[in-house]
Design a protein around this motif. Structure first.
Motif, PDB file in Angstrom:
ATOM      1  N   PRO B  35       0.750  -1.108  -0.269  1.00  0.00           N
ATOM      2  CA  PRO B  35      -0.641  -0.218  -0.022  1.00  0.00           C
ATOM      3  C   PRO B  35       0.424   1.666   0.166  1.00  0.00           C
ATOM      4  N   GLY B  36       0.253   2.475  -0.827  1.00  0.00           N
ATOM      5  CA  GLY B  36       1.381   3.439  -0.585  1.00  0.00           C
ATOM      6  C   GLY B  36       2.155   3.406  -1.819  1.00  0.00           C
ATOM      7  N   CYS B  37       2.869   2.107  -2.626  1.00  0.00           N
ATOM      8  CA  CYS B  37       3.569   1.886  -3.739  1.00  0.00           C
ATOM      9  C   CYS B  37       3.717   2.813  -4.796  1.00  0.00           C
ATOM     10  N   GLY B  38       4.710   3.822  -5.445  1.00  0.00           N
ATOM     11  CA  GLY B  38       4.898   4.027  -6.391  1.00  0.00           C
ATOM     12  C   GLY B  38       4.461   4.023  -7.420  1.00  0.00           C
ATOM     13  N   ASP B  39       4.532   2.196  -7.789  1.00  0.00           N
ATOM     14  CA  ASP B  39       3.977   1.788  -8.761  1.00  0.00           C
ATOM     15  C   ASP B  39       1.946   1.847  -9.460  1.00  0.00           C
ATOM     16  N   TYR B  40       1.432   2.443  -7.613  1.00  0.00           N
ATOM     17  CA  TYR B  40       0.429   2.234  -8.271  1.00  0.00           C
ATOM     18  C   TYR B  40       0.220   3.129  -8.825  1.00  0.00           C
ATOM     19  N   ALA B  41       0.297   4.120  -9.177  1.00  0.00           N
ATOM     20  CA  ALA B  41       0.365   5.857  -9.528  1.00  0.00           C
ATOM     21  C   ALA B  41       0.675   5.368 -11.094  1.00  0.00           C
ATOM     22  N   ILE B  42       2.030   5.142 -10.957  1.00  0.00           N
ATOM     23  CA  ILE B  42       2.664   4.417 -13.000  1.00  0.00           C
ATOM     24  C   ILE B  42       1.777   3.408 -13.337  1.00  0.00           C
ATOM     25  N   LEU B  43       1.029   3.221 -12.604  1.00  0.00           N
ATOM     26  CA  LEU B  43       0.135   1.396 -13.563  1.00  0.00           C
ATOM     27  C   LEU B  43      -1.348   2.674 -13.447  1.00  0.00           C
ATOM     28  N   ALA B  44      -1.532   3.452 -12.825  1.00  0.00           N
ATOM     29  CA  ALA B  44      -2.651   3.701 -13.367  1.00  0.00           C
ATOM     30  C   ALA B  44      -2.449   5.159 -14.348  1.00  0.00           C
ATOM     31  N   ALA B  45      -1.530   5.692 -14.535  1.00  0.00           N
ATOM     32  CA  ALA B  45      -1.387   6.092 -15.505  1.00  0.00           C
ATOM     33  C   ALA B  45      -1.208   5.158 -17.293  1.00  0.00           C
ATOM     34  N   MET B  46      -1.050   4.642 -16.845  1.00  0.00           N
ATOM     35  CA  MET B  46      -0.208   3.456 -17.776  1.00  0.00           C
ATOM     36  C   MET B  46      -1.515   2.990 -18.592  1.00  0.00           C
ATOM     37  N   GLN B  47      -2.349   2.330 -17.097  1.00  0.00           N
ATOM     38  CA  GLN B  47      -3.494   2.135 -17.985  1.00  0.00           C
ATOM     39  C   GLN B  47      -4.748   2.761 -18.887  1.00  0.00           C
ATOM     40  N   SER B  48      -4.420   4.304 -18.045  1.00  0.00           N
ATOM     41  CA  SER B  48      -5.376   5.511 -18.348  1.00  0.00           C
ATOM     42  C   SER B  48      -4.404   6.375 -19.946  1.00  0.00           C
ATOM     43  N   PHE B  49      -3.691   6.240 -20.288  1.00  0.00           N
ATOM     44  CA  PHE B  49      -2.351   6.466 -21.059  1.00  0.00           C
ATOM     45  C   PHE B  49      -3.003   5.094 -22.766  1.00  0.00           C
ATOM     46  N   VAL B 184      15.854  10.042 -24.736  1.00  0.00           N
ATOM     47  CA  VAL B 184      15.971   9.607 -23.278  1.00  0.00           C
ATOM     48  C   VAL B 184      15.283  11.522 -22.131  1.00  0.00           C
ATOM     49  N   ALA B 185      14.083  10.453 -21.558  1.00  0.00           N
ATOM     50  CA  ALA B 185      13.587  11.624 -20.344  1.00  0.00           C
ATOM     51  C   ALA B 185      13.313  10.826 -19.055  1.00  0.00           C
ATOM     52  N   ARG B 186      13.146  11.824 -18.102  1.00  0.00           N
ATOM     53  CA  ARG B 186      12.571  11.830 -16.960  1.00  0.00           C
ATOM     54  C   ARG B 186      11.646  11.874 -16.353  1.00  0.00           C
ATOM     55  N   THR B 187      10.565  11.414 -15.032  1.00  0.00           N
ATOM     56  CA  THR B 187       9.453  11.748 -14.853  1.00  0.00           C
ATOM     57  C   THR B 187       9.180  11.546 -13.362  1.00  0.00           C
ATOM     58  N   ILE B 188       8.246  12.094 -12.699  1.00  0.00           N
ATOM     59  CA  ILE B 188       7.919  11.168 -11.841  1.00  0.00           C
ATOM     60  C   ILE B 188       6.944  10.996 -11.383  1.00  0.00           C
ATOM     61  N   ASP B 189       6.916   9.694 -10.547  1.00  0.00           N
ATOM     62  CA  ASP B 189       5.338   8.930 -10.424  1.00  0.00           C
ATOM     63  C   ASP B 189       4.327   9.802  -9.943  1.00  0.00           C
ATOM     64  N   SER B 190       4.146  10.570  -9.090  1.00  0.00           N
ATOM     65  CA  SER B 190       3.464  11.357  -8.755  1.00  0.00           C
ATOM     66  C   SER B 190       2.572  12.493  -9.117  1.00  0.00           C
ATOM     67  N   ASP B 191       3.244  13.118 -10.646  1.00  0.00           N
ATOM     68  CA  ASP B 191       2.846  13.393 -11.223  1.00  0.00           C
ATOM     69  C   ASP B 191       2.723  13.030 -12.523  1.00  0.00           C
ATOM     70  N   ARG B 192       1.016  12.897 -12.396  1.00  0.00           N
ATOM     71  CA  ARG B 192       0.378  11.864 -13.555  1.00  0.00           C
ATOM     72  C   ARG B 192       0.614  12.753 -15.021  1.00  0.00           C
ATOM     73  N   LYS B 193       0.138  13.999 -15.165  1.00  0.00           N
ATOM     74  CA  LYS B 193       0.669  14.756 -15.826  1.00  0.00           C
ATOM     75  C   LYS B 193       1.808  15.118 -17.059  1.00  0.00           C
ATOM     76  N   HIS B 194       2.355  14.775 -16.114  1.00  0.00           N
ATOM     77  CA  HIS B 194       3.929  14.947 -16.837  1.00  0.00           C
ATOM     78  C   HIS B 194       4.045  13.546 -17.052  1.00  0.00           C
TER      79      HIS B 194
END
Lengths: 624, 351
Positions: B35-49, B184-194
């Motif tokens: 619970p609380g893992c940053g992976d959840y945010a990335i997964l949600a973003a991918m499933q939507s994107f 090459v790019a870098r982004t942050i798990d919690s910044d959904r838009k970016h």
């Protein structure tokens, strides 16, 4: 070639063994290859054994730098490259010293006297020139200044002295071609092709070859020529072929016969690299060759291609198999087709990279963590690598499993005439991809279960990406029987381990029984082999039978699973002898599996068995 | 050799008949991250994107290695493979090279990509295989319960470094740039838009696209990226790179980056030097030198972390060229004839 000069006596021989030996840079492999082509064209049966150092250019004139090529040709069926050469061509003192011990008394020794300088002699430890003392009195020595004769023959050519000297191998080839009545036209055509970009060099090499022929014709150093009549062989179209090329062709044939694209992921390694080289030429067949960053990536890419519906193949040798083991284990549990070609060489570790051994059998059987069974197929001769490759692909595709193909350095580089198969008669390897859901959920909707097996083969469906409705995930974690979902359930794991084993064991129903060659039916001793020992064992069995003794022979194509009748065959004989180029790996499997007190006979010298030593080993067993 | 026309990364992948939903891209498997893992945010973003790409779902493949992040394929209702540690780029290379009709995504962690599979990553990047490589960087080994990783900071106290880590870490973006990566790019798990915008750019790139996603492990390395996330620090810590825009950051963009006369980059006050003096980010610059300098501005611990697309250039892909060689061979000489192949070279007939 017209006959010029003095006429020479012509003697008939039924078989001849020639060994060309020189420095790594002397072109002995090329000379051997050309003599082989001429011999094949004449219609003799033949078998060859290239034997070269791992170093590309070992220090000139040294014993480790000697490169040799042995050819056995006959007017009858030939099984091995031969034990002891009738003729040795020695281009320098090192080549003489390294090979003279293998010659029987009376053998012909053709030496290039130009290289027998005090310095060259001293380099290999000759205190005196062996051409000038009586140390070679047991042999027919033909002392010929091959280099200076070649240079003289080429003095009018606009080429460097170095290039003129390098043509001495073609002079030697011309001489040997004269001595054995070989047709040289194909060699002359070959030289035109090879030196197409340098016509002067092409003419020079052709001239050197002709000069060698004419030297034989005119010199008094040779009073006799020999003829070896064509062998009686089944009718058809033939070519000479090495094991590695045959293996590559077998893979291409598998692609054609299955309709699936061939993908090779490989990292260069001796003695397997020629398969990568060959397959990379054949883009017209849709063959994709990927020279990976390492052995692991080679097999990984092959597995990825298999996931996408290709025939995934990786080619390597023992050290590469070590590195690929984890991925092969993944393929076992993913249950995807994969062919791992291990061209075995002498180990452990780097060992002797250009020398043959059969010491990866237990690695192929057991070299993975967990219960990870993999079928094993082994070719028995260079041309048989073609059929063995097709069989490996057949099993991989049908049972969705990695398959080991165990060749070795001897088969890889050795060659023999090959009666070309009728392409239409090759096995039909077509497979069906899954296209429809195969399971109904409790709520009545259809879904796809990637691990719902075919009841007969126990193979799982092969559903490739791009197939709508069959989206699924596979992975290395244990899967629930049927659905393929992640499962840590203890009894499910027990079931899955046993299912994977049962699938491989069940292949036994799909392979022919072990055939036994026992002409009188009452031999008491069976000699059992696998892989490249087929030729030497066959030659030894023939010699033993000619001496009046009885012996039965059987040879395994499938090492895992073993044919269903193997135990019955073994138990029908009083004694079983298993010769291997390892320390008894098949013998260990046979003893464990069948409780048969098989006798292991082994050597790991990096070279094939000599028939003579196998005759002695067989006689020992027959007589006790 | 003919160089293929640059195309979109998805141009050979069949389009969906109708727009799919997030639900359709979500598998029926229970997600098992902490619970609380940053992976959840990335997964949600991918499933939507992913549905927004308009591709057929059956032509999307996700391949992973081993580690927490590597469970990702199980949760996407596409084709997927959870393979072995570090090897996913190699496996994906074989798939992408033989199947141009697939959109292939590789997911792994800093252990997968920077450590055991480092070799496969750099070679996939230099070859420019049409793969999207997503590295979830939490700077710790999570699945093995808390050892330092190749991206952990020096001095880090972990189970395997009770006296502090003495391993100098990789800067993943610098590494990828040095490995001849074309994207090459870098982004942050919690910044959904970016995150989504970077993923879209990666998907559209034809070739190997490396995306480092800074991801929080709330069990073994919680707060590793707080500096970049907390409202009171994020403006001064995060440098958002946008192609064609001057490089500015800080509260109200007070700070900027300028090419130093001595070489390298200087962080300057915009008010002092004027906006015209600032470096304008050029992601398409043929040479990676400036992108590399930007990647060296800082690496999380330094308080300044550039994010966004550092480099995006066109170069023929490995897989396109493999297919081109085959197509050319067939066009020039016709498809292979097996009987003719077997009979090539010197043959003779025995009758």
């Amino acid at each position: 070639m017209g006959v010029r000069g003095v006429s020479k006596e012509v003697r008939q021989k039924d078989r001849v063994i020639i060994r060309f030996a020189g420095d790594s840079g002397d072109g002995m492999q090329l000379t051997g290859d050309r003599f082989t082509s001429e011999t094949a064209e004449l219609g003799n049966d033949l078998s060859t054994l290239p034997d070269f150092p791992a170093e590309i250019r070992a220090p000139a004139g040294t014993l480790p730098g000697v490169s040799a090529f042995q050819l056995h040709f006959a007017d009858h069926d030939v099984m091995t490259p031969g034990d002891r050469p009738d003729v040795l061509v020695a281009m320098n003192p090192a080549a003489l010293k390294a090979n003279i011990g293998d010659l029987p008394a009376g053998a012909d020794v053709i030496v290039n006297t130009d290289e027998f300088t005090p310095r060259a002699l001293a380099k290999v430890g000759y205190a005196a020139n062996p051409l000038e003392d009586d140390s070679l009195s047991a042999y027919q020595v033909h002392a010929i200044p091959l280099t200076s004769l070649t240079v003289k023959a080429l003095e009018t050519f606009e080429i460097s002295r170095k290039d003129a000297e390098r043509a001495k191998n073609m002079f030697a080839l011309g001489l040997l071609s004269w001595l054995y009545h070989r047709p040289v036209e194909s060699t002359l055509a070959f030289l035109q092709r090879k030196f197409a970009a340098a016509p002067e060099l092409a003419r020079a090499n052709v001239t050197a070859s002709n000069a060698g022929w004419n030297f034989g014709e005119t010199t008094e150093a040779f009073t006799v020529r020999y003829e070896v009549k064509p062998a009686v062989m089944p009718p058809g179209l033939y070519r000479n072929i090495t094991g590695n090329i045959a293996l590559a062709y077998g893979l291409i044939a598998s692609s054609q016969r299955s309709g699936l694209p061939l993908f090779l992921g490989s990292y260069p390694i001796t003695p397997a690299s020629d398969i990568l080289h060959e397959l990379s030429k054949h883009k017209r067949f849709g063959v994709r060759t990927f020279q990976a960053e390492d052995e692991i990536a080679g097999v990984g890419a092959a597995l990825g291609a298999a996931f996408g519906g290709a025939i995934g193949v990786t080619t390597t040798s023992g050290p590469g198999v070590d590195l690929k083991s984890e991925t092969i284990g993944l393929a076992v549990t993913l249950e995807l087709p994969l062919v791992v070609c291990d061209i075995q060489r002498a180990g452990p570790s780097t060992g002797m990279p250009t020398k043959a051994e059969q010491s990866d059998l237990l690695l192929a059987m057991f070299g993975r963590h967990g219960e990870a069974p993999v079928p094993i197929v082994a070719p028995l001769s260079p041309s048989d690598c073609f059929d063995a490759a097709i069989e490996a692909v057949r099993i991989a595709l049908k049972y969705r499993t990695p398959v080991f193909l165990l060749s070795d350095a001897y088969l890889a580089n050795g060659s023999e005439p090959w009666l070309l198969p009728d392409v239409a008669s090759l096995p039909d390897l077509r497979v069906e991809f899954a296209t429809e859901p195969n399971h109904t959920k409790a709520d009545g909707t259809a879904e796809f279960w990637p691990y719902l097996r075919d009841p007969e083969t126990l193979a799982r469906p092969w559903a490739v990406p791009g197939t709508a409705g069959l989206e699924h995930r596979v992975g290395g974690i244990e899967k629930a029987d049927g659905s393929g979902n992640i499962s840590y359930d203890p009894s499910n794991h027990d079931t899955m381990v046993r299912l994977r084993q049962a699938k491989i064991d069940g292949i036994v129903r799909d392979i022919p029984p072990l055939a036994v060659d026992d002409p009188t039916g009452d031999a008491e001793v069976l000699v059992l082999g696998w892989g490249s020992t087929y030729g030497p064992i066959g030659a030894a069995v023939r010699l033993v039978r000619e001496s009046g003794a009885k012996v039965a022979q059987a040879h395994l194509r499938h090492l895992n699973p073993l044919p269903a009748n193997t135990g019955d065959v073994l138990r029908a004989y009083r004694r079983v002898l298993i010769p291997e180029m390892n320390l008894g790996q098949l013998a260990l499997l046979i003893r464990a599996r069948y409780l048969v007190d098989a006798i292991s006979y082994t050597q790991v010298r990096g070279m094939p068995f000599k028939s003579d030593e196998l005759v002695d080993a067989l006689r020992d067993v027959i007589d006790t | 050799m003919t160089i293929p026309e640059p195309r979109n990364g998805m141009s050979l992948v069949p389009a969906a008949d109708a727009k799919a939903t997030k639900k359709e891209f979500t598998s029926d498997q229970e997600v098992r991250w902490c619970p609380g893992c940053g992976d959840y945010a990335i997964l949600a973003a991918m499933q939507s994107f992913l549905p927004e790409l308009g591709l057929r779902r059956e032509n999307v493949v996700c391949i992973s290695g081993i580690g927490c992040a590597a469970r990702f394929p199980y949760y996407l209702n596409t084709y997927g493979m959870h393979s072995i540690h570090g090897r996913a780029p190699a496996i994906a290379t074989g798939l992408a090279t033989s199947r141009p009709d697939l959109s292939v995504w590789v997911v792994g962690g800093d252990g997968d990509f920077m450590s055991i599979g480092g070799n496969h990553l750099i070679h996939a990047l230099r070859r420019n295989v049409n793969l999207k490589l997503l590295m979830f960087n939490n700077r710790i080994y999570g699945l093995t319960k808390g050892q330092y990783s190749p991206t952990s900071e020096v001095g880090k106290l972990t189970k395997s470094t009770p006296y502090g880590s003495i391993d100098f870490p990789f800067n993943p973006v610098s590494l990828a740039l040095g490995a001849e990566a074309t994207f090459v790019a870098r982004t942050i798990d919690s910044d959904r838009k970016h995150l989504t915008s970077v993923l879209r750019a990666a998907a559209e790139h034809r070739g190997a696209a490396f995306v480092e996603i800074l991801q929080n492990c709330d069990i073994f390395n919680d707060g590793a990226f707080d500096l970049l996330k907390k409202p009171e620090t994020r403006d001064t810590a995060v440098v958002r790179l946008e192609h064609g825009q001057p490089v500015r950051f800080g509260v109200d963009g007070q700070k900027g980056v300028r090419l130093s006369p001595q070489g390298g980059l200087d962080v300057v006050d915009v008010a002092a030097v004027g906006e015209d003096a600032l470096l304008v980010h050029d992601a398409h610059a043929p040479e990676p030198a400036t992108a590399f300098m930007l990647s060296r501005l800082g690496n999380v611990d330094d308080g300044v972390t550039p994010v966004g697309v550092l480099r995006s250039v066109e170069r023929p892909t490995y897989d396109d060229q493999v297919r081109r060689q085959i197509d050319d061979a067939v066009a020039t000489s016709g498809p292979g004839d097996l009987a003719a192949l077997l009979a090539s070279g010197d043959t003779w007939t025995i009758s």
